[in-house]
Design a protein around this motif. Sequence first.
Motif, mmCIF file in Angstrom:
data_model
loop_
_atom_site.group_PDB
_atom_site.id
_atom_site.type_symbol
_atom_site.label_atom_id
_atom_site.label_comp_id
_atom_site.label_asym_id
_atom_site.label_seq_id
_atom_site.Cartn_x
_atom_site.Cartn_y
_atom_site.Cartn_z
ATOM 1 N N ASP A 216 0.830 -1.204 0.000
ATOM 2 C CA ASP A 216 0.000 0.000 0.000
ATOM 3 C C ASP A 216 0.865 1.253 0.000
ATOM 4 O OD1 ASP A 216 -2.190 -1.674 0.176
ATOM 5 O OD2 ASP A 216 -2.208 -1.623 2.382
ATOM 6 N N THR A 217 0.247 2.374 -0.288
ATOM 7 C CA THR A 217 0.943 3.658 -0.249
ATOM 8 C C THR A 217 1.285 4.004 1.190
ATOM 9 O OG1 THR A 217 -0.173 4.449 -2.236
ATOM 10 C CG2 THR A 217 0.780 6.119 -0.778
ATOM 11 N N GLU B 279 2.205 9.977 1.012
ATOM 12 C CA GLU B 279 1.641 10.735 -0.098
ATOM 13 C C GLU B 279 1.745 12.224 0.204
ATOM 14 O OE1 GLU B 279 -2.370 11.069 -2.892
ATOM 15 O OE2 GLU B 279 -2.351 9.726 -1.144
ATOM 16 N N ASN C 44 0.903 6.738 6.182
ATOM 17 C CA ASN C 44 0.141 5.543 6.561
ATOM 18 C C ASN C 44 -1.365 5.829 6.645
ATOM 19 O OD1 ASN C 44 2.125 3.514 6.724
ATOM 20 N ND2 ASN C 44 2.836 4.325 8.674
ATOM 21 N N ASP C 45 -1.859 6.528 5.611
ATOM 22 C CA ASP C 45 -3.284 6.842 5.461
ATOM 23 C C ASP C 45 -3.789 7.889 6.441
ATOM 24 O OD1 ASP C 45 -3.687 5.101 3.322
ATOM 25 O OD2 ASP C 45 -4.068 3.407 4.654
ATOM 26 N N ASN C 46 -2.885 8.514 7.206
ATOM 27 C CA ASN C 46 -3.304 9.540 8.153
ATOM 28 C C ASN C 46 -2.703 10.892 7.780
ATOM 29 O OD1 ASN C 46 -4.750 7.788 10.002
ATOM 30 N ND2 ASN C 46 -2.748 6.992 10.618
ATOM 31 N N VAL D 18 0.387 12.834 3.894
ATOM 32 C CA VAL D 18 -0.385 11.683 4.369
ATOM 33 C C VAL D 18 0.584 10.547 4.639
ATOM 34 C CG1 VAL D 18 -2.248 10.078 3.865
ATOM 35 C CG2 VAL D 18 -2.368 12.431 3.001
ATOM 36 N N GLN E 157 3.898 9.978 -4.409
ATOM 37 C CA GLN E 157 3.509 8.797 -3.642
ATOM 38 C C GLN E 157 4.686 7.831 -3.527
ATOM 39 O OE1 GLN E 157 0.164 7.016 -5.674
ATOM 40 N NE2 GLN E 157 -1.334 8.216 -4.517
ATOM 41 N N LYS F 35 5.186 3.731 -2.225
ATOM 42 C CA LYS F 35 4.529 2.512 -1.757
ATOM 43 C C LYS F 35 5.487 1.675 -0.912
ATOM 44 C CE LYS F 35 1.491 2.360 -5.784
ATOM 45 N NZ LYS F 35 1.110 1.614 -7.012
#
Length: 506
Positions: free
Chosen positions: A260-261, A264, A326-328, A324, A286, A288
């Motif tokens: 996963d990314t 970002e 780890n998606d946060n 961003v 990005q 990954k």
Amino acid sequence: MKKYLLEMNGISKEFTGVKALSDVNFKVEEGEIHCLIGENGAGKSTLMKVLSGVYPFGTYTGDIVFDGAVQQFNKISDSVNTGIAIIYQELALFPDLTVYENIFAGNEVKLGGFIDWNRTIVEAQKLLKKVKLDVNPDTLVRDLSVGKRQLVEIAKALSKDVKLLILDEPTAALNEDDSENLLELLKDLKKQGITCIMISHKLKEVIHIADKATVLRDGKTICTLDASKEEVSEGIIIKNMVGRSIEDIYPKRPNKSHGDTILELQNWSAYDPQLGRQVIKNVDLQVKRGEIVGIAGLMGSGRTELALSIFGNAKSYKLEGNLVWNDNLTTLKHTKDAIKAGIAYVTEDRKDDGLFLLQDIKSNISAANLGGISSKGIINDNEEIKVAERYHSSLHIKASSLEQMVGNLSGGNQQKVSIGKWLFVGPKLLILDEPTRGIDVGAKFEIYTVMNELIEQGLSIIMISSELGEVLGMSDRVYVMAQGEIKGELLVEDANQEKIMELATQ
């Protein structure tokens, strides 16, 4: 038949029981460009310091014959007065003096016992024209780019009626264009009768410019290759440098699957208050998990500024946009925040910013994570040794012991210590800024192998590099920067040097 301008016969040099040079023979013909190559620690710099008088007559054995006469240089000025000039990788200029003052520093143009400044400026203009540097002689050296400073150093050498010009890694800190300009200048100087010795780790440069190339390994002369006999090729050089063939300089990764990314950047910008301008403009990027992302571009394109803005905003830029992690959506206000989050940055300047050169290996490796070897604020010496031994082994750091001063290590081993220091903080993302600058092809291969091993372990890497071959050989994707902006994103299988340079010069 050409005559030898320089003959170094049977040169041996020891340092407290360590033989740095062992019966080295090195001969340079008049009017040629002769490259001196070898791995870090092979003895190249030591040999040149013997030649320049840094190591005076009597501290080594063997003979130096220059311009047909046996020489006994007791100090640097002895070699300079004979017509030998050495330009080291760390330039010896006075940043707060003008170009013309630097060119004639220690070699002033005098009239009646006083410095003739008018004639000094006129002579400086002639020398600047000779090295194809179009700047006002009144310009302060601190206001020049690295490439232009290099040319000022050469002009300074030419002011002393040099017969033999020696350059130690002259293009290490230069971009592609400046490097090409410098190499073309050396060819022009050759036409003017100036003999040149160039130390370089960049094999393409060696192949491009060398009439002959002498290889040193472990303080011994291995061979002298002759371009007129088609002996100066990358494969032959590498085999003689490292004692083995490296079929592929860039080791392949068997597994190229990505997760996963992990990072970002969205519309990411950075304003530098000190410079009074934006250094990063509206970057979207990005990374990954398990991926090597290359960032290419010319010097001044914003690559390092981008890295520093990610790494806890180390330069206190005014930031805009989203990071961003780890998606946060994340704000990293300090380098400590970045380290805690799992981001590490290996600087391009390991000597000034990356390492404590006067401290030993174990102290350097533990420096970024003292909490990991401490209890109640007290460092556990045994734990520090265990940690250092782990990275000493896994990174194949060549040293006499963990107590060896880092400043005494070769460039490649210093870089491994710097990487070990940041691996000890347990990062998820490792930013490598010019990871192989100034190190030899054998050490480069080892660094690349370490990078692949880290990727296999699930780390992600952002690699900033000025060497396009390295970017193409190691990256999965490539972002190309110019003027603080991302000018393009390329999958490595779709990229080539021409495409990258086209984007980098927009």
